[in-house]
Design a protein around this motif. Structure first.
Motif, short mmCIF file in Angstrom:
data_model
loop_
_atom_site.label_atom_id
_atom_site.label_comp_id
_atom_site.label_asym_id
_atom_site.label_seq_id
_atom_site.Cartn_x
_atom_site.Cartn_y
_atom_site.Cartn_z
N VAL A 1 37.88 40.91 37.10
CA VAL A 1 37.15 40.41 35.95
C VAL A 1 38.01 39.44 35.14
N SER A 2 37.44 38.28 34.79
CA SER A 2 38.02 37.40 33.78
C SER A 2 37.53 37.87 32.43
N ASN A 3 38.41 37.89 31.44
CA ASN A 3 37.93 38.40 30.17
C ASN A 3 38.35 37.60 28.95
N ASN A 4 39.57 37.08 28.88
CA ASN A 4 39.94 36.39 27.64
C ASN A 4 40.43 34.97 27.87
N GLY A 5 40.16 34.42 29.05
CA GLY A 5 40.51 33.04 29.30
C GLY A 5 41.81 32.84 30.06
N THR B 1 37.06 28.32 37.41
CA THR B 1 35.79 27.64 37.17
C THR B 1 35.88 26.13 37.30
N GLU C 1 30.27 29.53 38.42
CA GLU C 1 30.44 30.98 38.41
C GLU C 1 30.57 31.53 39.83
N PHE D 1 39.13 31.27 34.32
CA PHE D 1 37.96 32.12 34.50
C PHE D 1 37.62 32.09 35.98
N TYR E 1 31.64 35.97 35.75
CA TYR E 1 33.02 35.72 36.12
C TYR E 1 33.68 37.00 36.64
N TYR F 1 29.77 37.26 30.70
CA TYR F 1 31.00 37.13 31.46
C TYR F 1 30.95 37.92 32.75
N LEU G 1 34.65 43.02 27.37
CA LEU G 1 34.27 41.64 27.67
C LEU G 1 33.88 40.92 26.39
#
Length: 406
Positions: A93-97, A143, A258, A124, A83, A80, A75
């Protein structure tokens, strides 16, 4: 004597970051886990997933000494976790956009990315529509949507994610009307770039309710700027016949974009929405009664005298039998009563989670006691009593999730 019950850390960075949707790092088989629960924590050294087969066991959960599953290499930031969502024992999981990952604990020892979906643009994870999600399909938003200036609406996508192969079954877009006037600062000048944030998305029967708020920028930075509760309601799933509901008694529809939500439906199917006064930072409840699409003008539960969500905007839980959990309080919303302050029942301390959960009619949350010790507590609404469970290493700084894994 306490015993550590932690999973060993896996080499996540190489295994996970090397995978992509075109050539995912998907194991041929997935080991079933025997552990039942996880606690997602952060410390000065990173973000960790701690597991146990019993949250109420006299044990110590700790990431010290390379114990626990280290998420910090995966992450971009510890926060994060807001998210991330646990569904049917797997983490999404969202991690890099853009990348949306499905993660699963294997063999009681490692966390593996079992699949992923690469969105073509910014993504996200926002709200999860849990009332219409199924075992194999996660209905969710991101989001924030896209402002359509020509239509003066926020185009907010709703994604129907097939969890069997991490593909989209379909995407719907709900158009939420933007204000027709520019919000003004106290000196009557406009905020810079005001924008809309969805704070809740709830499906009740054939209606969709979207609570939202406005944010803007001045010299001190980005901030909430709305004093009114706005809820957009339309038909579901065709998203037609929309109208805007407004209420000025409690402030804006509380929360942010979120994954945790601050709405709930009671046993009568009445929908409650938490509101927040942006000046006083106090909370309240409005209600949309079952079968209706207007805010109940005869109902407002003012919580200004209570420190609701003092340390974190935690997940609101319906407890049943007319009760709900608005951290750290148990309330009877229909009768506008506060039944219990869990800080008192646990012997002093503050609730520290973002995502708590219910199992067999009981609530599980984490409190940091007045003695600076972290414990899982079980609250039984039927008896209005608590039991203390596992202790968490005192060196952690936050608990984001308490989840059931199977």
């Amino acid at each position: 004597m306490k015993h550590n019950r932690i999973l060993a850390c896996g080499a996540l960075a190489l295994a996970l970051l090397a995978s992509c949707k075109d050539s995912p790092d998907v194991p041929e088989t997935v080991e079933k886990i025997s552990t039942e629960y996880s606690v997602w924590v952060t410390s000065a050294t990173g973000s960790y997933l701690l597991t146990t087969d019993n949250l109420m066991k006299d044990t110590l959960l700790t990431p010290v000494g390379n114990k626990g599953i280290d998420l910090s290499a995966y992450l971009p930031a510890a926060f994060y976790a807001v998210y991330a969502y646990n569904h049917e024992g797997k983490f999404y999981v969202s991690n890099n956009g853009t990348r949306f990952s499905q993660l699963e604990i294997q063999n009681n020892a490692t966390l593996k990315e079992t699949d992923n979906y690469a969105f073509p643009s910014n993504f996200f994870l926002g709200k999860v529509l849990k009332d219409v999600s199924t075992k194999d399909e996660l209905v969710m938003t991101k989001t924030a949507g896209t402002f359509n200036e020509a239509k003066n609406v926020l185009e907010q996508p709703i994604y129907f994610m097939n969890l069997k192969d991490m593909t989209l079954n379909k995407t719907l877009n709900v158009d939420i009307p933007f204000l027709k006037y520019a919000p003004l600062k106290p000196d009557k000048t406009p905020y810079t770039n005001p924008y809309m944030v969805p704070t809740s998305i709830t499906v009740r029967g054939n209606k969709l309710f979207v609570g939202h708020k406005y944010r803007g920028t001045d010299v001190s930075g980005s901030m909430d700027i709305s004093d009114t509760t706005y809820v957009y309601v339309c038909d579901y799933p065709d998203l037609t016949n929309g109208k805007m509901l407004k209420d000025a008694r409690g402030g804006f529809a509380a929360g942010h974009w979120e994954v945790q939500t601050l709405t709930f439906m009671d046993d009568n199917n009445d929908l409650y929405i938490v509101t927040k006064n942006r000046i006083a930072s106090t909370y309240g409840l409005i209600r949309i009664k079952s079968g209706e699409t207007e805010i109940d003008k005869d109902y407002f539960f003012d919580l200004k005298d209570y420190n609701v969500f003092k340390n974190s905007t935690a997940q609101v839980q319906k407890l049943g039998n007319g009760k709900a959990y608005l951290s750290p309080y148990v309330v009877d919303p229909a009768n506008k009563k506060v039944i219990a302050d869990l800080r008192i029942l646990v012997g002093g301390g503050e609730s520290k989670t973002t995502m708590n959960f219910m199992e067999n009619g009981k609530l599980y949350d984490v409190f940091k006691t007045d003695a600076s010790k972290w414990f899982v507590f079980e609250y039984d609404p039927a008896t209005n009593s608590v039991k203390r469970g596992a202790e968490i290493d005192p060196g952690i700084t936050h608990v984001y999730h308490v989840n059931k894994l199977k």
